[in-house]
Design an enzyme around this catalytic site. Structure first.
Site, PDB file in Angstrom:
ATOM      1  N   ASP A 172      83.592  53.436  25.849  1.00 39.70           N
ATOM      2  CA  ASP A 172      84.087  52.014  25.376  1.00 39.70           C
ATOM      3  C   ASP A 172      84.791  51.827  24.193  1.00 39.70           C
ATOM      4  OD1 ASP A 172      82.831  50.962  27.813  1.00 39.70           O
ATOM      5  OD2 ASP A 172      80.997  50.602  27.018  1.00 39.70           O
ATOM      6  N   CYS A 197      86.875  47.177  40.543  1.00 42.62           N
ATOM      7  CA  CYS A 197      87.109  46.298  39.354  1.00 42.62           C
ATOM      8  C   CYS A 197      88.451  46.677  38.508  1.00 42.62           C
ATOM      9  CB  CYS A 197      85.719  46.269  38.548  1.00 42.62           C
ATOM     10  SG  CYS A 197      85.622  47.945  37.569  1.00 42.62           S
ATOM     11  N   ARG A 232      84.223  38.269  27.159  1.00 44.81           N
ATOM     12  CA  ARG A 232      83.293  38.554  27.944  1.00 44.81           C
ATOM     13  C   ARG A 232      81.936  39.286  27.115  1.00 44.81           C
ATOM     14  NH1 ARG A 232      84.550  41.942  33.056  1.00 44.81           N
ATOM     15  NH2 ARG A 232      82.234  41.905  33.092  1.00 44.81           N
ATOM     16  N   ILE A 268      77.934  52.521  43.662  1.00 41.77           N
ATOM     17  CA  ILE A 268      76.331  52.433  43.281  1.00 41.77           C
ATOM     18  C   ILE A 268      75.525  53.163  43.760  1.00 41.77           C
ATOM     19  CG2 ILE A 268      76.603  49.879  42.408  1.00 41.77           C
ATOM     20  CD1 ILE A 268      75.819  48.989  45.327  1.00 41.77           C
ATOM     21  N   ARG A 324      83.912  51.152  41.401  1.00 33.06           N
ATOM     22  CA  ARG A 324      82.504  51.832  40.665  1.00 33.06           C
ATOM     23  C   ARG A 324      81.453  51.643  41.875  1.00 33.06           C
ATOM     24  NH1 ARG A 324      83.003  48.300  35.164  1.00 33.06           N
ATOM     25  NH2 ARG A 324      80.896  49.208  34.822  1.00 33.06           N
TER      26      ARG A 324
HETATM   27  N1  EPU Z   1      78.965  55.962  39.227  1.00 33.06           N
HETATM   28  C1  EPU Z   1      79.141  56.508  40.726  1.00 33.06           C
HETATM   29  N2  EPU Z   1      77.859  56.109  41.267  1.00 33.06           N
HETATM   30  C2  EPU Z   1      76.902  55.132  40.968  1.00 33.06           C
HETATM   31  C3  EPU Z   1      77.128  54.747  39.450  1.00 33.06           C
HETATM   32  C4  EPU Z   1      77.989  55.120  38.761  1.00 33.06           C
HETATM   33  O1  EPU Z   1      80.013  57.098  41.093  1.00 33.06           O
HETATM   34  O2  EPU Z   1      76.020  54.975  41.559  1.00 33.06           O
HETATM   35  C5  EPU Z   1      80.202  56.399  38.525  1.00 33.06           C
HETATM   36  C6  EPU Z   1      81.071  54.812  38.255  1.00 33.06           C
HETATM   37  O3  EPU Z   1      82.016  54.799  39.301  1.00 33.06           O
HETATM   38  C7  EPU Z   1      81.840  55.483  36.834  1.00 33.06           C
HETATM   39  C8  EPU Z   1      80.600  56.287  36.017  1.00 33.06           C
HETATM   40  O4  EPU Z   1      79.864  56.861  37.162  1.00 33.06           O
HETATM   41  O5  EPU Z   1      82.876  56.117  37.094  1.00 33.06           O
HETATM   42  C9  EPU Z   1      79.809  55.588  34.987  1.00 33.06           C
HETATM   43  O6  EPU Z   1      79.150  54.599  35.199  1.00 33.06           O
HETATM   44  P1  EPU Z   1      77.746  54.070  34.716  1.00 33.06           P
HETATM   45  O7  EPU Z   1      76.915  53.970  35.711  1.00 33.06           O
HETATM   46  O8  EPU Z   1      77.523  55.071  33.776  1.00 33.06           O
HETATM   47  O9  EPU Z   1      78.320  53.042  33.908  1.00 33.06           O
HETATM   48  P2  EPU Z   1      77.832  51.462  34.216  1.00 33.06           P
HETATM   49  O10 EPU Z   1      76.512  51.222  34.253  1.00 33.06           O
HETATM   50  O11 EPU Z   1      78.716  50.801  35.483  1.00 33.06           O
HETATM   51  C10 EPU Z   1      77.846  50.769  31.416  1.00 33.06           C
HETATM   52  C11 EPU Z   1      78.359  49.699  30.700  1.00 33.06           C
HETATM   53  C12 EPU Z   1      79.991  50.171  30.599  1.00 33.06           C
HETATM   54  C13 EPU Z   1      80.095  51.439  29.934  1.00 33.06           C
HETATM   55  C14 EPU Z   1      79.495  52.640  30.799  1.00 33.06           C
HETATM   56  C15 EPU Z   1      79.355  53.863  30.365  1.00 33.06           C
HETATM   57  C16 EPU Z   1      77.051  47.774  31.159  1.00 33.06           C
HETATM   58  C17 EPU Z   1      77.082  46.629  31.810  1.00 33.06           C
HETATM   59  N3  EPU Z   1      78.321  48.433  31.353  1.00 33.06           N
HETATM   60  O12 EPU Z   1      78.313  50.812  33.040  1.00 33.06           O
HETATM   61  O13 EPU Z   1      80.547  49.322  29.716  1.00 33.06           O
HETATM   62  O14 EPU Z   1      81.208  51.717  29.692  1.00 33.06           O
HETATM   63  O15 EPU Z   1      78.063  52.222  31.161  1.00 33.06           O
HETATM   64  O16 EPU Z   1      78.851  53.782  29.164  1.00 33.06           O
HETATM   65  O17 EPU Z   1      76.211  48.281  30.532  1.00 33.06           O
HETATM   66  C18 EPU Z   1      82.053  47.838  28.642  1.00 33.06           C
HETATM   67  O18 EPU Z   1      80.967  47.293  27.999  1.00 33.06           O
HETATM   68  O19 EPU Z   1      83.118  47.142  28.443  1.00 33.06           O
HETATM   69  C19 EPU Z   1      81.795  48.574  29.807  1.00 33.06           C
HETATM   70  C20 EPU Z   1      82.816  48.750  30.912  1.00 33.06           C
END
Ligand code: EPU
Length: 432
Positions: free
Chosen positions: A311, A122, A403, A129, A127
């Protein structure tokens, strides 16, 4: 985009001092997960203060695709999950909004199966999972991937102790939602502590879950037999609040945001103060004002909550571009979140990026120009820069803004900004 089509743009005439009060909308990053959580039971759940933004509409489509009936009017959403039968989230929806993967935990917990298209890259970099999937596997889920999908099956998830490699927001939420119906007590260690996770815990508890430790890095989830529909009000959006506070500060204005407590933005407000912005706060509102000619540099490093929010990194960079001195911004959460820097440079900022560090030489007078928005928060930052810039700024690809910000330009206009949305009208900004 074909020539002559009506790609929306924002036209901003900068230099107006913003002043007044705005009410923040419900938090995008909470509402999306609460909608996913409604899949944990059969019946009609009700959410209030849901922001009318594109990502919420996409999550609505995901739920409808699964068989739910959703109504959404004036901030209140009713999700009827009685007819949910499908367990598949297709590529077109997941690719449009990565948060679609949050249906995985609830679907495996309730139906023993989830098949979700892999999100792929993205605009914020790859990113992964892996933390979501490892956790589900540790709870007894069988994880397979084929044809671009990842599928998790489990007759009954079982409770266990899960240590997250990193306090991922999405993984914490997915595992939390999976654990509420698992047999026994699941312990999530090194869990994310974001306020939106606390909001999710509150909603899950009102649906019948038994969760201890919300807001701490250890969550204990005592599995229950079944969940029930509930009614909940989404918490205020701290990122929207921070965005408007910066918009006020960069224009030398005086902006108050209501519907948000200062404790959820503590480090951000500390940094605003250290730049020289005056911040006043009470339990329901925050007010920021200041004189840009007195602002000075500050270093900022993004981190999981309660650290500085990634953010708000892009918006902060705009403030630092006009503050005197040299600031260093370090992005620790996402691999590529400096995609907007070249656009900010077009507006007159002086920024050098080296890996995950950006060095900002401040005291710059920004001037309006045409810029493109690479992602949601970058779009908000570039709009903020346009408000501070002399002359006219044309923001392209503002679909990113839609968005996550509800009635963005309307709220800015109510603070005195000169901003309008147009289709493609060459020359709207004069000779740009
Ligand atoms: N990551 C991994 N493995 C995983 C999950 C995450 O390596 O299994 C890495 C990601 O690649 C990233 C980092 O960990 O580099 C942070 O990811 P995280 O999972 O914490 O974030 P997210 O759940 O994907 C949410 C928000 C984001 C916000 C982040 C951090 C939602 C829908 N999105 O993303 O919001 O930046 O947490 O606070 O809740 C936005 O609103 O503009 C936005 C991007």
């Amino acid at each position: 985009m074909a020539v002559g089509s009506v790609e929306p743009r924002l036209i901003i005439r900068g230099g107006r001092r913003l002043s007044g009060t705005i009410a923040v909308s419900g938090a995008k990053n909470s509402a999306l997960k609460l909608m996913a959580a409604s899949l944990l039971t059969s019946g009609v759940g009700v959410l209030h203060n849901v922001p009318d933004i594109q990502d919420v509409r996409t999550m609505q489509e995901v739920l409808e695709y699964l068989g739910a009936a959703v109504t959404f009017e004036e901030g209140t959403m009713q999700v009827d999950t009685t007819e949910v039968q499908s367990h598949v989230a297709p590529y077109d929806l997941v690719q449009r909004m990565r948060a679609s993967i949050q249906i995985m935990g609830p679907l495996v917990a309730r139906f023993g199966r989830a098949r979700v298209a892999m999100p792929g890259g993205c605009n914020l970099g790859p990113r992964k999972i892996d933390i979501h999937l490892r956790g589900l596997a540790e709870m007894g889920g069988v994880v397979r991937s084929d044809h671009g999908f990842v599928e998790v099956t489990a007759e009954k998830l079982r409770a266990t102790n899960i240590f997250l490699d990193y306090p991922s927001v999405g993984a914490t939420e997915n595992l939390l939602m999976a654990a509420v119906l698992a047999e026994g007590t699941t312990v999530l260690e090194n869990a994310a502590r974001e306020p939106e996770i606390v909001d999710l815990c509150k909603f899950l508890v009102s649906m019948g879950a038994d969760i201890e430790g919300a807001g701490s890095s250890t969550l204990r989830v005592n599995g229950v037999e079944e969940m029930r529909p509930a009614e909940h009000t989404v918490l205020g959006d701290r990122i929207e609040a921070g965005t408007f506070l910066i918009a006020g500060a960069v224009t030398g204005g005086d902006v108050e945001v209501i519907g948000i407590g200062p404790h959820v933005l503590e480090l951000f407000l500390f940094k605003l103060r250290s730049v020289g912005v005056q911040v006043q706060e009470n339990s329901r509102s925050i007010r920021a004002s200041g004189d840009p000619s007195s602002y000075t540099a500050a270093d900022v490093a993004t981190l999981p909550y309660p650290g500085f929010p990634t953010d708000l990194q892009a918006q902060m960079m705009v403030l630092l571009s006009i503050a005197k001195g040299v600031s260093v911004v370090t992005e620790n959460v996402f691999e590529s979140r400096f995609g907007f820097v070249d656009e900010l440079i077009r507006l007159g900022a002086e920024i050098r990026v080296d890996g995950n560090h950006a060095v900002i030489t401040g005291d710059r007078s920004l001037t309006g120009a045409i810029v493109r928005c690479p992602d949601l928060r970058a779009a908000a930052a570039l709009a903020t820069a346009g408000l501070a810039a002399e002359g006219c700024t044309e923001l392209r690809e503002v679909q990113h803004l839609d968005r996550g910000y509800e009635r963005f330009e309307e709220k800015l206009q109510s603070l005195g900004a000169e901003v309008e949305r147009t289709g493609v009208r060459p020359g709207t900004c004069g000779s740009l």
